[in-house]
Write a protein that holds these residues in place. Structure first.
Motif, PDB file in Angstrom:
ATOM      1  N   ALA A  78       0.830  -1.205   0.000  1.00 51.19           N
ATOM      2  CA  ALA A  78       0.000   0.000   0.000  1.00 51.19           C
ATOM      3  C   ALA A  78       0.869   1.262   0.000  1.00 51.19           C
ATOM      4  O   ALA A  78       0.533   2.244  -0.663  1.00 51.19           O
ATOM      5  N   ASP A  79       1.990   1.237   0.730  1.00 51.19           N
ATOM      6  CA  ASP A  79       2.885   2.392   0.769  1.00 51.19           C
ATOM      7  C   ASP A  79       3.501   2.648  -0.612  1.00 51.19           C
ATOM      8  O   ASP A  79       3.590   3.784  -1.056  1.00 51.19           O
ATOM      9  N   ALA A  80       3.920   1.571  -1.278  1.00 48.10           N
ATOM     10  CA  ALA A  80       4.514   1.725  -2.609  1.00 48.10           C
ATOM     11  C   ALA A  80       3.496   2.250  -3.612  1.00 48.10           C
ATOM     12  O   ALA A  80       3.802   3.139  -4.418  1.00 48.10           O
ATOM     13  N   LEU A  81       2.284   1.718  -3.562  1.00 51.94           N
ATOM     14  CA  LEU A  81       1.245   2.186  -4.483  1.00 51.94           C
ATOM     15  C   LEU A  81       0.855   3.629  -4.191  1.00 51.94           C
ATOM     16  O   LEU A  81       0.627   4.413  -5.111  1.00 51.94           O
ATOM     17  N   ASN A  82       0.796   3.997  -2.917  1.00 52.18           N
ATOM     18  CA  ASN A  82       0.458   5.364  -2.533  1.00 52.18           C
ATOM     19  C   ASN A  82       1.534   6.349  -2.990  1.00 52.18           C
ATOM     20  O   ASN A  82       1.237   7.489  -3.334  1.00 52.18           O
ATOM     21  N   ALA A  83       2.793   5.896  -3.015  1.00 56.30           N
ATOM     22  CA  ALA A  83       3.893   6.758  -3.432  1.00 56.30           C
ATOM     23  C   ALA A  83       4.029   6.829  -4.949  1.00 56.30           C
ATOM     24  O   ALA A  83       4.855   7.587  -5.456  1.00 56.30           O
ATOM     25  N   GLY A  84       3.271   6.028  -5.682  1.00 59.58           N
ATOM     26  CA  GLY A  84       3.322   6.083  -7.144  1.00 59.58           C
ATOM     27  C   GLY A  84       4.213   5.035  -7.780  1.00 59.58           C
ATOM     28  O   GLY A  84       4.424   5.045  -8.988  1.00 59.58           O
ATOM     29  N   TYR A  85       4.748   4.120  -6.983  1.00 59.81           N
ATOM     30  CA  TYR A  85       5.565   3.036  -7.530  1.00 59.81           C
ATOM     31  C   TYR A  85       4.638   1.888  -7.884  1.00 59.81           C
ATOM     32  O   TYR A  85       4.129   1.186  -7.020  1.00 59.81           O
ATOM     33  N   MET A  86       4.418   1.684  -9.176  1.00 62.25           N
ATOM     34  CA  MET A  86       3.440   0.705  -9.629  1.00 62.25           C
ATOM     35  C   MET A  86       4.056  -0.654  -9.962  1.00 62.25           C
ATOM     36  O   MET A  86       3.332  -1.627 -10.131  1.00 62.25           O
ATOM     37  N   TYR A  87       5.381  -0.730 -10.063  1.00 63.49           N
ATOM     38  CA  TYR A  87       6.042  -1.966 -10.495  1.00 63.49           C
ATOM     39  C   TYR A  87       7.205  -2.307  -9.573  1.00 63.49           C
ATOM     40  O   TYR A  87       7.841  -1.427  -8.998  1.00 63.49           O
ATOM     41  N   LEU A  88       7.485  -3.600  -9.463  1.00 57.83           N
ATOM     42  CA  LEU A  88       8.626  -4.114  -8.731  1.00 57.83           C
ATOM     43  C   LEU A  88       9.534  -4.798  -9.741  1.00 57.83           C
ATOM     44  O   LEU A  88       9.109  -5.708 -10.450  1.00 57.83           O
ATOM     45  N   GLU A  89      10.763  -4.343  -9.823  1.00 56.96           N
ATOM     46  CA  GLU A  89      11.715  -4.959 -10.744  1.00 56.96           C
ATOM     47  C   GLU A  89      12.374  -6.144 -10.060  1.00 56.96           C
ATOM     48  O   GLU A  89      12.866  -6.043  -8.934  1.00 56.96           O
ATOM     49  N   VAL A  90      12.380  -7.295 -10.754  1.00 59.38           N
ATOM     50  CA  VAL A  90      12.909  -8.540 -10.224  1.00 59.38           C
ATOM     51  C   VAL A  90      13.900  -9.099 -11.225  1.00 59.38           C
ATOM     52  O   VAL A  90      13.667  -9.046 -12.434  1.00 59.38           O
ATOM     53  N   LYS A  91      15.007  -9.652 -10.724  1.00 59.68           N
ATOM     54  CA  LYS A  91      16.015 -10.254 -11.592  1.00 59.68           C
ATOM     55  C   LYS A  91      16.076 -11.748 -11.314  1.00 59.68           C
ATOM     56  O   LYS A  91      16.188 -12.170 -10.168  1.00 59.68           O
ATOM     57  N   CYS A  92      15.989 -12.555 -12.373  1.00 61.72           N
ATOM     58  CA  CYS A  92      16.111 -13.999 -12.242  1.00 61.72           C
ATOM     59  C   CYS A  92      17.603 -14.336 -12.178  1.00 61.72           C
ATOM     60  O   CYS A  92      18.382 -13.909 -13.037  1.00 61.72           O
ATOM     61  N   LEU A  93      17.993 -15.086 -11.169  1.00 64.31           N
ATOM     62  CA  LEU A  93      19.394 -15.447 -11.018  1.00 64.31           C
ATOM     63  C   LEU A  93      19.781 -16.626 -11.906  1.00 64.31           C
ATOM     64  O   LEU A  93      20.958 -16.933 -12.048  1.00 64.31           O
ATOM     65  N   GLY A  94      18.791 -17.282 -12.513  1.00 61.15           N
ATOM     66  CA  GLY A  94      19.080 -18.403 -13.397  1.00 61.15           C
ATOM     67  C   GLY A  94      19.410 -17.956 -14.809  1.00 61.15           C
ATOM     68  O   GLY A  94      20.425 -18.339 -15.383  1.00 61.15           O
ATOM     69  N   CYS A  95      18.561 -17.091 -15.385  1.00 58.63           N
ATOM     70  CA  CYS A  95      18.755 -16.680 -16.779  1.00 58.63           C
ATOM     71  C   CYS A  95      19.144 -15.205 -16.903  1.00 58.63           C
ATOM     72  O   CYS A  95      19.269 -14.696 -18.019  1.00 58.63           O
ATOM     73  N   GLU A  96      19.336 -14.510 -15.772  1.00 58.10           N
ATOM     74  CA  GLU A  96      19.804 -13.117 -15.763  1.00 58.10           C
ATOM     75  C   GLU A  96      18.859 -12.155 -16.477  1.00 58.10           C
ATOM     76  O   GLU A  96      19.302 -11.169 -17.058  1.00 58.10           O
ATOM     77  N   THR A  97      17.565 -12.426 -16.476  1.00 68.26           N
ATOM     78  CA  THR A  97      16.612 -11.502 -17.084  1.00 68.26           C
ATOM     79  C   THR A  97      15.946 -10.650 -16.006  1.00 68.26           C
ATOM     80  O   THR A  97      15.809 -11.078 -14.864  1.00 68.26           O
ATOM     81  N   ASN A  98      15.568  -9.454 -16.392  1.00 72.88           N
ATOM     82  CA  ASN A  98      14.854  -8.549 -15.493  1.00 72.88           C
ATOM     83  C   ASN A  98      13.404  -8.457 -15.931  1.00 72.88           C
ATOM     84  O   ASN A  98      13.119  -8.342 -17.118  1.00 72.88           O
ATOM     85  N   GLN A  99      12.506  -8.508 -14.962  1.00 72.93           N
ATOM     86  CA  GLN A  99      11.078  -8.401 -15.229  1.00 72.93           C
ATOM     87  C   GLN A  99      10.475  -7.366 -14.294  1.00 72.93           C
ATOM     88  O   GLN A  99      10.984  -7.140 -13.199  1.00 72.93           O
ATOM     89  N   ALA A 100       9.388  -6.748 -14.715  1.00 71.56           N
ATOM     90  CA  ALA A 100       8.650  -5.805 -13.882  1.00 71.56           C
ATOM     91  C   ALA A 100       7.325  -6.446 -13.491  1.00 71.56           C
ATOM     92  O   ALA A 100       6.553  -6.864 -14.356  1.00 71.56           O
ATOM     93  N   VAL A 101       7.065  -6.534 -12.194  1.00 69.09           N
ATOM     94  CA  VAL A 101       5.842  -7.119 -11.668  1.00 69.09           C
ATOM     95  C   VAL A 101       4.913  -5.978 -11.268  1.00 69.09           C
ATOM     96  O   VAL A 101       5.305  -5.100 -10.494  1.00 69.09           O
ATOM     97  N   ALA A 102       3.691  -5.978 -11.790  1.00 65.50           N
ATOM     98  CA  ALA A 102       2.719  -4.940 -11.455  1.00 65.50           C
ATOM     99  C   ALA A 102       2.223  -5.164 -10.024  1.00 65.50           C
ATOM    100  O   ALA A 102       1.699  -6.223  -9.698  1.00 65.50           O
ATOM    101  N   LEU A 103       2.389  -4.164  -9.170  1.00 66.42           N
ATOM    102  CA  LEU A 103       2.024  -4.300  -7.765  1.00 66.42           C
ATOM    103  C   LEU A 103       0.518  -4.193  -7.532  1.00 66.42           C
ATOM    104  O   LEU A 103       0.018  -4.695  -6.529  1.00 66.42           O
ATOM    105  N   ASP A 104      -0.198  -3.551  -8.441  1.00 72.56           N
ATOM    106  CA  ASP A 104      -1.633  -3.378  -8.218  1.00 72.56           C
ATOM    107  C   ASP A 104      -2.430  -4.651  -8.489  1.00 72.56           C
ATOM    108  O   ASP A 104      -3.602  -4.739  -8.103  1.00 72.56           O
ATOM    109  N   VAL A 105      -1.849  -5.644  -9.130  1.00 68.14           N
ATOM    110  CA  VAL A 105      -2.554  -6.896  -9.398  1.00 68.14           C
ATOM    111  C   VAL A 105      -2.061  -8.042  -8.527  1.00 68.14           C
ATOM    112  O   VAL A 105      -2.535  -9.162  -8.665  1.00 68.14           O
ATOM    113  N   VAL A 106      -1.132  -7.783  -7.626  1.00 68.51           N
ATOM    114  CA  VAL A 106      -0.618  -8.816  -6.732  1.00 68.51           C
ATOM    115  C   VAL A 106      -1.722  -9.231  -5.777  1.00 68.51           C
ATOM    116  O   VAL A 106      -2.368  -8.381  -5.159  1.00 68.51           O
ATOM    117  N   ARG A 107      -1.947 -10.532  -5.668  1.00 67.20           N
ATOM    118  CA  ARG A 107      -3.041 -11.033  -4.838  1.00 67.20           C
ATOM    119  C   ARG A 107      -2.545 -11.309  -3.416  1.00 67.20           C
ATOM    120  O   ARG A 107      -2.504 -12.448  -2.957  1.00 67.20           O
TER     121      ARG A 107
END
Length: 137
Positions: free
Chosen positions: A54-83
């Motif tokens: 809730a704090d991140a969404l209130n501050a305007g941060y809509m995504y969480l950047e995550v890095k896979c340690l297996g294939c070294e790819t970066n993905q953005a996870v939308a925080l407003d749809v996290v269940r």
């Protein structure tokens, strides 16, 4: 019978105080998210303590950047749809995140991910993934 109601006498100051409190919460949430981002990008952690969803969404941060340690790819996870509850700290999401590409190759849910930073926008060509330290490519 000619007295003014309490709403009329105090209503304006109560509403102004509520607006100032909401603005102060938004500023506090933004500063907490910026401090967490600085800690994650400069030192690669620790992820605890972290702001709540809730704090991140209130501050305007809509995504969480995550890095896979297996294939070294970066993905953005939308925080407003996290269940999860909006009071869930960001660092608790790490154990639930799985890399789709690595899971398909290994044929089981592959959970080696690392939280990088909170983002306001998705990862794109104009807004590339974050770097953990200046020399990283």
């Amino acid at each position: 019978m000619g007295n003014k109601s309490r709403e009329r006498v105090y209503g304006g100051s109560v509403r102004a105080s509520a607006e100032r409190a909401a603005e102060a919460r938004k500023v506090a949430d933004r500063l907490a998210c910026e401090a967490w981002n600085q800690r994650m990008l400069a030192f690669q952690g620790p992820a605890q303590p972290s702001p709540a969803l809730a704090d991140a969404l209130n501050a305007g941060y809509m995504y969480l950047e995550v890095k896979c340690l297996g294939c070294e790819t970066n993905q953005a996870v939308a925080l407003d749809v996290v269940r999860r509850s909006k009071m869930t700290p960001i660092h608790e999401l790490e154990r639930y995140l799985r890399c789709k590409d690595c899971s398909e190759v290994r044929r089981y849910p592959y959970k080696r991910s690392h939280l990088v930073a909170l983002r306001r926008t998705k990862i794109s060509a104009s807004d590339p993934p974050s770097h953990w330290w200046p020399g990283e490519r």
